[in-house]
Design an enzyme around this catalytic site. Structure first.
Site, PDB file in Angstrom:
ATOM      1  N   LYS A  50       7.135   2.120   6.912  1.00 44.63           N
ATOM      2  CA  LYS A  50       7.069   2.876   5.659  1.00 44.63           C
ATOM      3  C   LYS A  50       5.658   2.961   5.081  1.00 44.63           C
ATOM      4  CE  LYS A  50      11.358   4.141   4.516  1.00 44.63           C
ATOM      5  NZ  LYS A  50      11.735   5.511   4.088  1.00 44.63           N
ATOM      6  N   SER A 304      11.886  -0.675  13.374  1.00 39.88           N
ATOM      7  CA  SER A 304      11.289  -0.063  12.193  1.00 39.88           C
ATOM      8  C   SER A 304      10.941  -1.034  11.069  1.00 39.88           C
ATOM      9  CB  SER A 304      12.214   1.026  11.651  1.00 39.88           C
ATOM     10  OG  SER A 304      13.461   0.480  11.267  1.00 39.88           O
TER      11      SER A 304
END
Length: 502
Positions: A50, A304
């Protein structure tokens, strides 16, 4: 596509983010008969991809926008990305997070000098409150996924993968929440090589993109699960949806158990622990290989993120066995009489590795047992059920029963008014295949078993809690039996927990 490619290639992410490695999971590759590569976004400074999108967006703000500060809503990882970026650029940051966000993520955001407001139970509720606050304080809203510059920042993951693999890929499996990561990656990958499959992975209880692509427009879910909190999004973005509709090949949905199994797969390959959302890519590969049986392909999973409370590992470890299809759970009814447990184990369970075995005397006619056995897949489970039926035992397969796995297995027991002159013992015995069956055979049929609980803990010794009805005239004989048995044990009849609950 051309505009997005230009934004990806000219992004400013590397002022804050790092180029993460693309590692081959050798053991997994051998196990799955395909080359498995893991893109280690869990190694970013904020332990998540992110940071890429957040920094790229904030770095492109005007001086006026930067002066007002930035505000964002996030379940955690985007929050850290925004906070990290704001700190690096010297900007004020306000983050609205769902009240259900893991504490590790809340603390991480606060450590980055951002102000935190907890609101609502999901990202959608936090986002609505964030929009309201942005309108009041004039801060620049940094959307977690539905923004071109954010998507372009996430798309740099695909750029790195193509360079690191020389483009020799068959499929890339991408976690999907709001769709920012997969939208940017799909756009880039399809531009360079349309033959590479871009496959999104969502939990069954947070599958907004799956339903949106199926419907042809962004669908809003009534509710989302929070186990994989990083992808707990009720509605995907319009821009991310448009890109996914054009460039994503399919969406795979996975269960909580499959996610837990994938966390273990990644741990065994890297000795690192990813969060549930971070393991979605690996969960997708496991399901894809199991059901479609490709061989010799190069498959990439995006790790992720790795922001997870340590306390969740206990739950994950419990669910991993069923997620890997290495444990099946059954309820079995047996007649209540001495020797029944031994008969069940010798006639049905003799060649089966038992992972859990719970029993408590209920009535003098029949008893219900909760048992876990090492069986993989529906075919093996069906065969086991038939074996039980052939021996005259009624049974229920609880492997896919959420109530049983989440609650029932921990509640079996309780007081029994039928248990007379009960003595409670704890035993330790060497853990090996068939050990529990041999233990029950050694116990014999001399005394009625009124309580039995066993659960494998992955150590060298198995641990059993057992209640036995010992007549007064047999106490000396039983003491001699315990001495001859040869197992380490201790009596727990006087334990206060036993008297409180059992």
């Amino acid at each position: 596509m051309q505009r997005m490619l230009r934004q990806i290639l000219t992004s400013k992410v590397y002022e804050a983010a790092i180029e993460t490695p693309l590692e081959e999971a050798t053991a997994l590759s051998a196990q799955l008969h395909n080359r498995i590569l893991l893109k280690r976004e869990d190694l970013q400074p904020v332990f998540s991809f992110k940071l890429r999108g957040a920094y790229n967006k904030i770095a492109h703000l005007s001086a006026t926008e930067k002066a007002k500060g930035v505000i964002a809503a996030s379940a955690g990882n985007h929050a850290q990305g925004v906070a990290f970026s704001a700190l690096k650029l010297g900007l004020k940051a306000l983050i609205v997070m769902p009240a259900t966000t893991p504490e590790i993520k809340v603390c991480a955001v606060k450590a980055l000098k951002a102000e935190v407001v907890l609101h609502g139970d999901s990202y959608s509720e936090a986002a609505a409150h964030c929009t309201k606050l942005a309108g009041l304080n004039g801060m620049t809203y940094i959307h977690p996924f539905d923004d071109e510059l954010v998507i372009a920042g996430q798309g740099t993951v695909a750029d790195e993968i193509m360079r690191q693999s020389a483009g020799k890929l068959d499929a890339v499996f991408v976690p999907v929440g709001g769709g920012g990561l997969i939208a940017g990656m799909a756009c880039y990958l399809k531009a360079l090589d349309p033959h590479i499959k871009v496959i999104g992975v969502e939990p069954y209880d947070s599958d907004a993109m799956y339903h949106s692509l199926k419907a042809g427009y962004p669908v809003e879910l009534d509710a989302v699960g929070i186990f994989a909190d990083g992808v707990a999004v009720k509605k995907v973005g319009q821009f991310t949806f448009d890109l996914c509709l054009k460039y994503v090949d399919e969406i795979i949905r996975v269960s909580t158990d499959e996610i837990c199994g994938a966390i273990k797969s990644v741990y065994q390959a890297t000795r690192s622990i990813v969060e549930p959302a971070g393991a979605l890519g690996m969960a997708g590969i496991n399901q894809y290989v199991r059901e479609r049986k490709p061989e010799g392909q190069t498959l990439v999973a995006i790790n992720s993120g790795a922001n997870m409370n340590f306390e969740r590992l206990r739950y994950i470890a419990e669910r991993t066995l069923t997620g890997e299809q290495r444990e099946s759970l059954f309820a079995v009814t047996i007649p209540e009489k001495p020797g029944s447990l031994r008969h069940l184990c010798s006639e049905v369970l003799e060649e089966t590795n038992i992972t859990e075995f719970s029993y408590r005397l209920s009535t003098r006619e029949e008893a219900h047992i909760f048992v876990g056995v090492s069986l993989g897949g529906s075919i093996a489970r069906t065969a086991f059920t038939e074996r039980l039926q052939q021996q005259g035992y009624a049974s229920t397969d609880l492997t896919d029963n959420e109530l049983a796995k989440t609650h029932l297995r921990y509640m079996i027991g309780g007081r029994s008014p039928e248990a007379l002159r009960e003595k409670l013992y704890r035993f330790w015995f060497p853990e090996r295949p068939g050990a529990l069956t041999r233990f029950l055979a050694d116990m014999g049929a001399n005394w009625n078993i009124s309580l039995f609980q066993y659960r494998t803990i992955g150590g060298d010794f198995g641990r059993v809690l057992i209640g036995l009805e010992i007549p007064a005239e047999d106490e000396a004989k039983f003491a001699h039996f315990l001495k001859a048995l040869g197992y380490r044990y201790e009596e727990a009849t006087s334990d206060p927990a036993y008297h409180l609950f059992l």
